[in-house]
Enzyme design. Structure first.
Site, PDB file in Angstrom:
ATOM      1  N   GLN A   1       0.836  -1.221   0.000  1.00 25.06           N
ATOM      2  CA  GLN A   1       0.000   0.000   0.000  1.00 25.06           C
ATOM      3  C   GLN A   1       0.861   1.258   0.000  1.00 25.06           C
ATOM      4  O   GLN A   1       0.445   2.298  -0.516  1.00 25.06           O
ATOM      5  CB  GLN A   1      -0.924   0.011   1.226  1.00 25.06           C
ATOM      6  CG  GLN A   1      -2.088  -0.955   1.149  1.00 25.06           C
ATOM      7  CD  GLN A   1      -1.772  -2.293   1.795  1.00 25.06           C
ATOM      8  OE1 GLN A   1      -0.615  -2.703   1.855  1.00 25.06           O
ATOM      9  NE2 GLN A   1      -2.785  -2.998   2.261  1.00 25.06           N
TER      10      GLN A   1
ATOM     11  N   ASP B   1      -6.623   1.451  12.441  1.00 26.75           N
ATOM     12  CA  ASP B   1      -7.855   0.739  12.081  1.00 26.75           C
ATOM     13  C   ASP B   1      -8.781   0.560  13.276  1.00 26.75           C
ATOM     14  O   ASP B   1      -9.989   0.437  13.121  1.00 26.75           O
ATOM     15  CB  ASP B   1      -7.520  -0.611  11.457  1.00 26.75           C
ATOM     16  CG  ASP B   1      -6.905  -0.403  10.091  1.00 26.75           C
ATOM     17  OD1 ASP B   1      -5.691  -0.148  10.014  1.00 26.75           O
ATOM     18  OD2 ASP B   1      -7.661  -0.433   9.101  1.00 26.75           O
TER      19      ASP B   1
HETATM   20  O1  MRU Z   1      -5.556  -3.438   4.667  1.00 18.54           O
HETATM   21  P1  MRU Z   1      -5.757  -1.958   4.474  1.00 18.54           P
HETATM   22  O2  MRU Z   1      -5.067  -1.421   3.274  1.00 18.54           O
HETATM   23  O3  MRU Z   1      -7.217  -1.596   4.547  1.00 18.54           O
HETATM   24  O4  MRU Z   1      -5.076  -1.312   5.747  1.00 18.54           O
HETATM   25  C1  MRU Z   1      -5.157   0.076   5.906  1.00 18.54           C
HETATM   26  C2  MRU Z   1      -4.373   0.581   7.049  1.00 18.54           C
HETATM   27  O5  MRU Z   1      -3.830  -0.155   7.831  1.00 18.54           O
HETATM   28  C3  MRU Z   1      -4.371   2.059   7.245  1.00 18.54           C
HETATM   29  O6  MRU Z   1      -3.169   2.491   7.780  1.00 18.54           O
HETATM   30  C4  MRU Z   1      -5.512   2.400   8.227  1.00 18.54           C
HETATM   31  O7  MRU Z   1      -6.732   1.935   7.740  1.00 18.54           O
HETATM   32  C5  MRU Z   1      -5.609   3.829   8.491  1.00 18.54           C
HETATM   33  S1  MRU Z   1      -6.082   4.670   7.053  1.00 18.54           S
HETATM   34  C6  MRU Z   1      -6.824   6.068   7.264  1.00 18.54           C
END
Ligand code: MRU
Length: 338
Positions: free
Chosen positions: A199, A240
């Protein structure tokens, strides 16, 4: 971001549909995909077409609106859509927070199935989206204020993607970076690539470059070296789910970054809207951690990089203990976990 590169948007009225920027195809292709059914919204969340805690919440809220048929919403269908969408991903609490707001609309004492309920649901989803935008802007201001004394060209490290692609607005972890850039501070961002789904490399680097912000991509294993070289003055990440004591779940690898930050005396800030805080959980040990498919590790992006049949452990998130977090930045202000 313009109309066609918006992370997510609702097109049309109550019988409209959800449009998502397909994050599985970035940075190579910038394409939107429509979701016309609740099942398609579930699949998009599960497959990370849309991802990032606040964005998942907004997408799920619009996903509930996809249960509207011919301009009418049925209470039973709405409750069922909420239950079903809640099974898409387990860790980001924003998903459950948004779904419970949608469910409350359908279960209000005055609510009955019909066109008025359809309008009320779409209005609630739009409100969740609009509020998220405002929360992002506020987090950006609070975060930038916190590091206002750091010199121009400040080095900031981030992990995963907590930018506009992860929210309904301008991001959580990246919103202070955008705000610093607006204030002329010319931040230099170190972007962890964020194994296994990249990501950081695919999304954060793309987003920062789109906005003309100085950024340098590193493999996750290079962060310690970069910190020791004195190139990082602050770390901003999203979250999260944050437990009542301040423990914060975020993308796998964040905990390692936090340990490194402490070792090098660098402050680590968690930036998240209050919709990410789960006061029902006393500590981070209670946060459910999603485990994802082994193939994400052994053959991510179509090329096998491990022996066939090897045992794999692939947790998508880890928990950073509150004592490693310098402050939690929300839309309501800055908190220091005790
Ligand atoms: O698996 P993902 O890509 O949904 O994980 C996203 C993250 O861990 C982000 O750092 C988190 O959601 C915060 S984003 C505003």
């Amino acid at each position: 971001m313009n109309e066609t590169t918006a992370t997510l948007r609702w097109e049309g009225g109550v019988d409209g549909h959800l449009m998502l920027l397909d994050q599985t195809r970035l940075p190579l292709d910038v394409v939107e995909v429509p979701c016309r059914t609740v099942e398609e919204a579930w699949d998009a969340i599960k497959r990370l077409v849309v991802r990032g805690a606040p964005a998942i919440g907004v997408a799920a809220a619009y996903g509930v609106c996809l249960s509207i048929k011919n301009g009418e919403a049925a209470v039973y269908d709405v409750v069922e859509a909420c239950r079903y969408l809640a099974t898409s991903r387990p860790t980001a609490v924003n998903l459950f927070w948004a779904l419970s707001r949608m469910r409350r609309v359908a279960e209000a004492p005055t609510a009955t199935s019909g066109p008025a309920l359809a309008e009320a649901l779409l209005a609630e989803a739009r409100a969740i989206h609009d509020e998220d935008r405002e929360m992002c802007a506020a987090m950006g201001r609070h975060g930038a204020d916190l590091v206002a004394d750091l010199p121009e060209g400040v080095g900031i490290l981030t992990h995963c993607n907590a930018g506009a692609l992860a929210t309904g607005g301008d991001g959580s972890g990246l919103s202070p970076v955008f705000e610093l850039a607006r204030r002329g501070k010319r931040p230099r961002v170190w972007v962890d690539e964020t194994r296994p789904l990249l990501q950081g490399a695919r999304l954060t680097a793309w987003e920062l470059m789109q906005r003309g912000i100085d950024c340098t991509l590193i493999c996750d294993s290079m962060a310690a070296h970069v910190m020791r070289a004195g190139k990082v003055q602050a770390i901003f990440v999203g979250a999260d789910r944050i437990a009542a004591n301040g423990d914060a779940a975020n993308k796998i690898g964040t905990y390692g970054v936090a340990v490194l930050a402490e070792a090098h005396g660098i402050p680590l800030y968690v930036v998240a809207p209050t919709s990410t805080i789960d006061m029902t959980l006393a500590t981070g040990a209670e946060i459910p951690i999603e485990e994802r498919a082994a193939e994400e590790v052994t053959e991510g992006f179509g090329r096998r990089t491990a022996p066939a049949g090897v045992r794999v452990y692939n947790p998508a998130f880890d928990v950073t203990p509150y004592r490693l977090i310098k402050a939690i930045i929300t839309e309501r202000g800055v908190f220091k976990p005790k």
